[in-house]
Design a protein around this motif. Structure first.
Motif, PDB file in Angstrom:
ATOM      1  N   ILE A  38       0.929  -1.276   0.009  1.00  0.00           N
ATOM      2  CA  ILE A  38       0.029   0.117   0.061  1.00  0.00           C
ATOM      3  C   ILE A  38       0.783   1.185  -0.129  1.00  0.00           C
ATOM      4  CG2 ILE A  38      -1.696   1.268   1.376  1.00  0.00           C
ATOM      5  CD1 ILE A  38      -2.795  -1.448   2.371  1.00  0.00           C
ATOM      6  N   THR A  39       0.610   2.241  -0.972  1.00  0.00           N
ATOM      7  CA  THR A  39       1.338   3.432  -0.923  1.00  0.00           C
ATOM      8  C   THR A  39       0.560   4.518  -0.335  1.00  0.00           C
ATOM      9  OG1 THR A  39       0.498   3.521  -3.161  1.00  0.00           O
ATOM     10  CG2 THR A  39       2.902   2.554  -2.836  1.00  0.00           C
ATOM     11  N   ILE A  40       1.400   5.668   0.054  1.00  0.00           N
ATOM     12  CA  ILE A  40       0.728   6.685   0.836  1.00  0.00           C
ATOM     13  C   ILE A  40      -0.001   7.638  -0.172  1.00  0.00           C
ATOM     14  CG2 ILE A  40       2.953   8.071  -0.128  1.00  0.00           C
ATOM     15  CD1 ILE A  40       1.443   8.809   3.405  1.00  0.00           C
ATOM     16  N   ASP A  41      -0.055   7.523  -1.500  1.00  0.00           N
ATOM     17  CA  ASP A  41      -0.937   8.340  -2.244  1.00  0.00           C
ATOM     18  C   ASP A  41      -2.236   7.755  -2.301  1.00  0.00           C
ATOM     19  OD1 ASP A  41       0.261   6.091  -3.617  1.00  0.00           O
ATOM     20  OD2 ASP A  41      -0.479   6.856  -5.698  1.00  0.00           O
ATOM     21  N   ASP A  42      -2.679   6.453  -2.150  1.00  0.00           N
ATOM     22  CA  ASP A  42      -3.816   6.125  -1.839  1.00  0.00           C
ATOM     23  C   ASP A  42      -4.474   6.257  -0.281  1.00  0.00           C
ATOM     24  OD1 ASP A  42      -4.007   4.739  -4.558  1.00  0.00           O
ATOM     25  OD2 ASP A  42      -2.487   3.077  -3.832  1.00  0.00           O
ATOM     26  N   VAL A  43      -3.261   6.122   0.457  1.00  0.00           N
ATOM     27  CA  VAL A  43      -3.818   6.314   1.848  1.00  0.00           C
ATOM     28  C   VAL A  43      -4.152   7.879   2.116  1.00  0.00           C
ATOM     29  CG1 VAL A  43      -2.830   6.387   4.192  1.00  0.00           C
ATOM     30  CG2 VAL A  43      -2.091   4.713   2.727  1.00  0.00           C
ATOM     31  N   VAL A  44      -3.640   8.852   1.339  1.00  0.00           N
ATOM     32  CA  VAL A  44      -4.217  10.297   1.443  1.00  0.00           C
ATOM     33  C   VAL A  44      -5.588  10.356   0.897  1.00  0.00           C
ATOM     34  CG1 VAL A  44      -3.892  12.292   0.385  1.00  0.00           C
ATOM     35  CG2 VAL A  44      -1.608  11.244   1.313  1.00  0.00           C
ATOM     36  N   ASP A  45      -5.857   9.323  -0.249  1.00  0.00           N
ATOM     37  CA  ASP A  45      -7.347   9.443  -0.659  1.00  0.00           C
ATOM     38  C   ASP A  45      -8.238   8.940   0.678  1.00  0.00           C
ATOM     39  OD1 ASP A  45      -6.497  10.703  -2.833  1.00  0.00           O
ATOM     40  OD2 ASP A  45      -6.392   8.540  -3.854  1.00  0.00           O
ATOM     41  N   VAL A  46      -7.751   7.833   1.247  1.00  0.00           N
ATOM     42  CA  VAL A  46      -8.545   7.104   2.579  1.00  0.00           C
ATOM     43  C   VAL A  46      -8.745   8.119   3.642  1.00  0.00           C
ATOM     44  CG1 VAL A  46      -8.289   5.466   4.153  1.00  0.00           C
ATOM     45  CG2 VAL A  46      -7.680   4.990   1.722  1.00  0.00           C
ATOM     46  N   MET A  47      -7.566   8.899   3.753  1.00  0.00           N
ATOM     47  CA  MET A  47      -7.900   9.836   5.080  1.00  0.00           C
ATOM     48  C   MET A  47      -8.928  10.922   4.543  1.00  0.00           C
ATOM     49  SD  MET A  47      -3.927  10.582   5.599  1.00  0.00           S
ATOM     50  CE  MET A  47      -4.315  12.136   6.459  1.00  0.00           C
ATOM     51  N   GLU A  48      -8.861  11.312   3.379  1.00  0.00           N
ATOM     52  CA  GLU A  48     -10.075  12.190   2.924  1.00  0.00           C
ATOM     53  C   GLU A  48     -11.355  11.584   3.159  1.00  0.00           C
ATOM     54  OE1 GLU A  48      -9.145  14.340  -0.848  1.00  0.00           O
ATOM     55  OE2 GLU A  48      -8.259  15.755   0.735  1.00  0.00           O
ATOM     56  N   GLU A  49     -11.531  10.449   2.711  1.00  0.00           N
ATOM     57  CA  GLU A  49     -12.629   9.653   2.645  1.00  0.00           C
ATOM     58  C   GLU A  49     -13.383   9.580   4.074  1.00  0.00           C
ATOM     59  OE1 GLU A  49     -13.202   5.854   1.045  1.00  0.00           O
ATOM     60  OE2 GLU A  49     -11.822   6.365  -0.596  1.00  0.00           O
ATOM     61  N   GLU A  50     -12.353   9.399   4.995  1.00  0.00           N
ATOM     62  CA  GLU A  50     -12.797   8.969   6.331  1.00  0.00           C
ATOM     63  C   GLU A  50     -13.098  10.526   7.182  1.00  0.00           C
ATOM     64  OE1 GLU A  50     -12.645   6.105   8.047  1.00  0.00           O
ATOM     65  OE2 GLU A  50     -12.198   5.037   6.229  1.00  0.00           O
ATOM     66  N   THR A  51     -12.608  11.494   6.698  1.00  0.00           N
ATOM     67  CA  THR A  51     -12.678  12.791   7.154  1.00  0.00           C
ATOM     68  C   THR A  51     -14.072  13.114   6.783  1.00  0.00           C
ATOM     69  OG1 THR A  51     -10.207  13.425   7.232  1.00  0.00           O
ATOM     70  CG2 THR A  51     -12.112  15.102   7.312  1.00  0.00           C
ATOM     71  N   THR A  52     -14.310  12.979   5.308  1.00  0.00           N
ATOM     72  CA  THR A  52     -15.826  13.323   4.876  1.00  0.00           C
ATOM     73  C   THR A  52     -16.897  12.538   5.679  1.00  0.00           C
ATOM     74  OG1 THR A  52     -14.730  13.597   2.885  1.00  0.00           O
ATOM     75  CG2 THR A  52     -17.005  13.352   2.674  1.00  0.00           C
ATOM     76  N   GLU A  53     -16.480  11.483   5.877  1.00  0.00           N
ATOM     77  CA  GLU A  53     -17.578  10.323   6.606  1.00  0.00           C
ATOM     78  C   GLU A  53     -17.827  11.022   8.041  1.00  0.00           C
ATOM     79  OE1 GLU A  53     -16.808   6.176   6.791  1.00  0.00           O
ATOM     80  OE2 GLU A  53     -16.959   6.019   4.731  1.00  0.00           O
ATOM     81  N   ASP A  54     -16.708  11.430   8.736  1.00  0.00           N
ATOM     82  CA  ASP A  54     -16.877  11.926  10.072  1.00  0.00           C
ATOM     83  C   ASP A  54     -17.675  13.219   9.896  1.00  0.00           C
ATOM     84  OD1 ASP A  54     -15.483   9.959  11.338  1.00  0.00           O
ATOM     85  OD2 ASP A  54     -13.535  11.091  11.688  1.00  0.00           O
ATOM     86  N   ILE A  55     -17.356  14.106   9.089  1.00  0.00           N
ATOM     87  CA  ILE A  55     -17.995  15.207   8.781  1.00  0.00           C
ATOM     88  C   ILE A  55     -19.517  15.014   8.692  1.00  0.00           C
ATOM     89  CG2 ILE A  55     -18.356  17.411   7.541  1.00  0.00           C
ATOM     90  CD1 ILE A  55     -15.208  17.274   7.404  1.00  0.00           C
ATOM     91  N   TYR A  56     -19.997  14.224   7.779  1.00  0.00           N
ATOM     92  CA  TYR A  56     -21.250  13.898   7.350  1.00  0.00           C
ATOM     93  C   TYR A  56     -22.068  13.595   8.785  1.00  0.00           C
ATOM     94  CZ  TYR A  56     -21.610  14.508   2.401  1.00  0.00           C
ATOM     95  OH  TYR A  56     -21.846  14.995   1.091  1.00  0.00           O
ATOM     96  N   LYS A  57     -21.426  12.584   9.552  1.00  0.00           N
ATOM     97  CA  LYS A  57     -22.008  11.956  10.580  1.00  0.00           C
ATOM     98  C   LYS A  57     -22.348  13.160  11.840  1.00  0.00           C
ATOM     99  CE  LYS A  57     -19.924   7.298  10.379  1.00  0.00           C
ATOM    100  NZ  LYS A  57     -18.652   6.811  10.657  1.00  0.00           N
ATOM    101  N   MET A  58     -21.231  13.959  11.935  1.00  0.00           N
ATOM    102  CA  MET A  58     -21.301  14.985  12.779  1.00  0.00           C
ATOM    103  C   MET A  58     -22.317  15.981  12.326  1.00  0.00           C
ATOM    104  SD  MET A  58     -17.693  16.669  14.212  1.00  0.00           S
ATOM    105  CE  MET A  58     -16.308  15.776  13.052  1.00  0.00           C
ATOM    106  N   ALA A  59     -22.932  16.072  11.074  1.00  0.00           N
ATOM    107  CA  ALA A  59     -23.945  16.995  10.776  1.00  0.00           C
ATOM    108  C   ALA A  59     -25.346  15.929  10.451  1.00  0.00           C
ATOM    109  CB  ALA A  59     -23.588  17.572   9.275  1.00  0.00           C
ATOM    110  N   ALA A  60     -25.150  15.064  11.344  1.00  0.00           N
ATOM    111  CA  ALA A  60     -26.682  14.081  11.466  1.00  0.00           C
ATOM    112  C   ALA A  60     -26.930  13.416   9.804  1.00  0.00           C
ATOM    113  CB  ALA A  60     -27.878  15.060  12.047  1.00  0.00           C
ATOM    114  N   MET A  61     -26.042  13.059   9.006  1.00  0.00           N
ATOM    115  CA  MET A  61     -26.273  12.344   7.847  1.00  0.00           C
ATOM    116  C   MET A  61     -25.427  11.164   7.832  1.00  0.00           C
ATOM    117  SD  MET A  61     -25.793  15.360   4.937  1.00  0.00           S
ATOM    118  CE  MET A  61     -24.136  16.279   5.693  1.00  0.00           C
ATOM    119  N   GLU A  62     -25.991  10.159   7.066  1.00  0.00           N
ATOM    120  CA  GLU A  62     -25.176   8.872   6.866  1.00  0.00           C
ATOM    121  C   GLU A  62     -24.211   9.328   5.814  1.00  0.00           C
ATOM    122  OE1 GLU A  62     -27.632   5.396   6.474  1.00  0.00           O
ATOM    123  OE2 GLU A  62     -29.129   6.434   7.407  1.00  0.00           O
TER     124      GLU A  62
END
Lengths: 456, 456
Positions: A240-264
């Motif tokens: 696994i290389t860091i460039d793919d992990v950077v994308d994962v980090m963004e996905e995870e952050t988006t998920e957190d932000i959505y949940k914090m605003a009461a969205m799945e």
């Protein structure tokens, strides 16, 4: 962007040899962005793409979005497609065919040689969001008994087909992972040193089935740029290389932000997500929170007759401000703590330290906001006199504000920690949930303070 | 963690030679975490650290938090300190002394040789959050007329002192950046090929004064793992590596999340931030939003006498639910759009597409929530009958809900786009701001619908 406009001119004039000359010097990411943004009916995008040298075509292709990839594959010949496929790294091929309609998948599988086909099918089997689905299999292996000289020779021979050679993996004949070594350390070694003596043996690796969020956390913790993936027997199966992990980090952050605003969270980007899917992801929490608000309604109903009988209906006009301030104060605390939990900065054991901190913050903030509110009510009433007893009213509302902010910050900081302790997602305890609970408490405080002041 | 406990035992028994043997095989990040978590009064942490080999001590040191770094520096000898400093990469040294009290900074500067001292002072001059403050100066330079063979020899000689050799920089004698080349491409070349012919000339670089958020965006866009930093004359002065950028990405995300929750971002971690600073960062928005809530109060005051005269005070019990649902529906839209703007997925030109999308979503969500609310009111009233006209009341509240959700989503999706267009931070248009505006509108809708229904 100037050079891109010039390119389009040349394509229109069919000066393809000049075009070929220019495109090789362009950045692949910028090129991909440029043809993606062209009008869908404009055939020049496809023509430009087909004029790219094979290797660059594959690189550009990996950066294109799904729609553009599909449009290109539908237009190019089998020979061109097979050229691109042979240059694509396997993880990019898999990412691409996962999104394509069946007819294109079939054509791609048909174009690939039997080895690649087997590997593609293998990679497609890993669950979404697992380390296996994130990894590529083009990694560089060394034997532990090689000398540095031999290792460098091998890297020089094979590096071009590998996704990353920054970190090299040392394996035994059964592919069991023995150690890792940075390429720079191999290069810094003397020709006759043995790889087995130079390699790191405290291996940081993940299993193919590990969740991608966990993989991202390990990359952050250990400052990695590449990490080996092993199967249940400890055999090396991917990288696994860091460039793919950077994308994962963004996905995870988006998920957190959505949940914090009461969205799945949504799976794709907002613009690519359909109206019904968006509605589905949002309606559940709105319904839950709407039903929970029944309590706030019941509290107001309970005091309704008192308000009318004692001529205190004017007190309701301060309810929105009190609720919003309480909600905002609570969200400030909850969002701060949720972010700390996500970043691994606090744990449940810190709960008393955090409560004490938030208590002191809420005293300062509460008094500040209350004083300002007192002045606001007095001034507003001086301009448009509506209150029979402005000083007492201002005092009641301001006192409620102080209590509300203290209780809001207490709930805001404790609930996420408790959720985390109970293995629930702390992000679910963000603003909307806190607001609903704080609302009810604010109203109870308000009416009780008022009841004492006005003796009802 | 087993091996760490064993280590502590050995330290207590003063078996230092065995300790030395074990520590070299440990992971530096895990080791740093372990001694950080030890009790502050426990001298074993410092003893363990002093038993590390020099190179590893420097690596561990770079991972330690500020407090632990300070405690160690205060305990170790000048010779040990100078050993660590000689192994630390310069950006880590600068990060460390930026956080230390003056006495330690002086000692560190005194320990460094005059070259390093000059470089440290240079790096300290760049503004916080600039590319200059993020970069290191230990990069690998090649001449464009070198052969591949010569380049590999040079890399082998010097790679150990460089922060990263994945990307190499080609410069002219005046240090002007001519091109970049991946180490793997050098290795894949033939011995007699010329670097100038192999290098990439479409250089992705930043100026020392560029904002770190912009740097992070470029890393993401171009999938970089290292990027050259140049001065105003285009001369190569530094190198930024992906691991530092990952930290920047987290910082930027934390800032966005704080702003979305109506807080000014804090500079340090939550636990390291003092109570007064936290209060200061939070009170401003609470005050602004509290004052804005004056409008909602005025709306309720305006209808107060009508509510009393027409015996409709019971309508106020639905205000919290209506306001919260409107606020939540608005936040869902605003947070989705803010995240899209941050990720570069949407721009102002998409505004009509987005409004149309949110309009359809709000119709579905609005009707769904309204129907459920209607049923809720009917059922609640069947259990505790309080309403004179339950059907009409349920209808008014549900109709208000539909309108509120539509208008909340409209405001939620447009305001962030407008803010972004006006070069304001869209994150400021998140939940709290939207809630305050939506509250006033919800009340206006509610009282107007009620006025028509009850003919007041």
């Amino acid at each position: 962007m100037e050079e891109f406009k010039e390119l389009l001119e040349l394509v229109k004039e069919k000066k393809f040899i000049q075009v070929k000359d220019i495109v090789q010097d362009l950045n692949v990411v910028d090129f991909a962005e440029f043809i993606e943004e062209m009008d869908e009916d404009d055939a020049s995008a496809i023509i430009l793409f087909r004029l790219l040298p094979k290797e660059m075509a594959a690189e550009v292709f990996a950066y294109l979005d799904r729609d553009m990839q599909q449009r290109i594959v539908e237009k190019i010949s089998d020979k061109e497609l097979s050229g691109i496929l042979s240059e694509l790294f396997l993880d990019d091929t898999v990412d691409f065919i996962e999104e394509m309609p069946a007819s294109i998948v079939k054509r791609v599988i048909k174009m690939s040689d039997s080895d690649t086909r087997k590997q593609i099918n293998q990679l497609l089997k890993y669950p979404e969001d697992s380390a296996g689905s994130l990894m590529t299999i083009e990694f560089m292996e060394l034997d532990d008994d090689w000398t540095v000289k031999k290792a460098i020779e091998e890297v020089r021979k094979k590096s071009q087909d590998k996704e990353s050679v920054s970190t090299l993996f040392v394996t035994d004949p059964k592919r069991k992972l023995l150690g890792t070594i940075e390429l720079r350390d191999v290069l810094a070694g003397n020709d006759d040193e043995i790889i087995g003596n130079l390699m790191e043996t405290d291996i940081i690796s993940v299993n193919t089935m590990e969740d991608q969020a966990e993989v991202a956390d390990m990359f952050k913790k250990y400052d990695l740029i590449a990490m080996p993936v092993v199967d249940n027997e400890g055999r090396l199966v991917g990288l696994i290389t860091i460039d793919d992990v950077v994308d994962v980090m963004e996905e995870e952050t988006t998920e957190d932000i959505y949940k914090m605003a009461a969205m799945e969270p949504i799976e794709e980007s907002y613009m690519d997500t359909g109206v019904f899917t968006l509605a589905k992801k949002r309606i559940v929490w709105l319904m839950v929170l709407m039903i929970s608000a029944t309590f706030t309604g019941m509290i107001i109903s309970k005091y309704e007759s008192d308000l009318v009988n004692y001529n205190l209906v004017f007190l309701t006009s301060y309810i929105p401000m009190l609720m919003d301030t309480g909600g905002n104060a609570g969200s400030q605390a909850s969002v701060s703590i949720i972010r700390c939990i996500v970043l691994g900065e606090v744990a449940f054991k810190d709960i008393f330290k955090i409560i004490w901190k938030e208590f002191r913050v809420s005293i300062i903030v509460g008094i500040g906001v209350a004083v300002l509110n007192f002045i606001r009510i007095i001034i507003t009433n001086a301009i448009y006199p509506t209150l029979a007893n402005p000083l007492l009213t201002a005092f009641i509302v301001s006192l409620t504000l102080i209590f509300s902010i203290i209780i809001a910050k207490f709930i805001g900081c404790t609930l996420p920690l408790i959720a985390h302790k109970m293995k629930l997602d702390p992000a679910l305890m963000a603003s909307p949930m806190i607001t609903t609970i704080v609302d009810a408490l604010v109203l109870l405080i308000y009416f009780n303070v008022a009841a004492i002041a006005f003796r009802f």
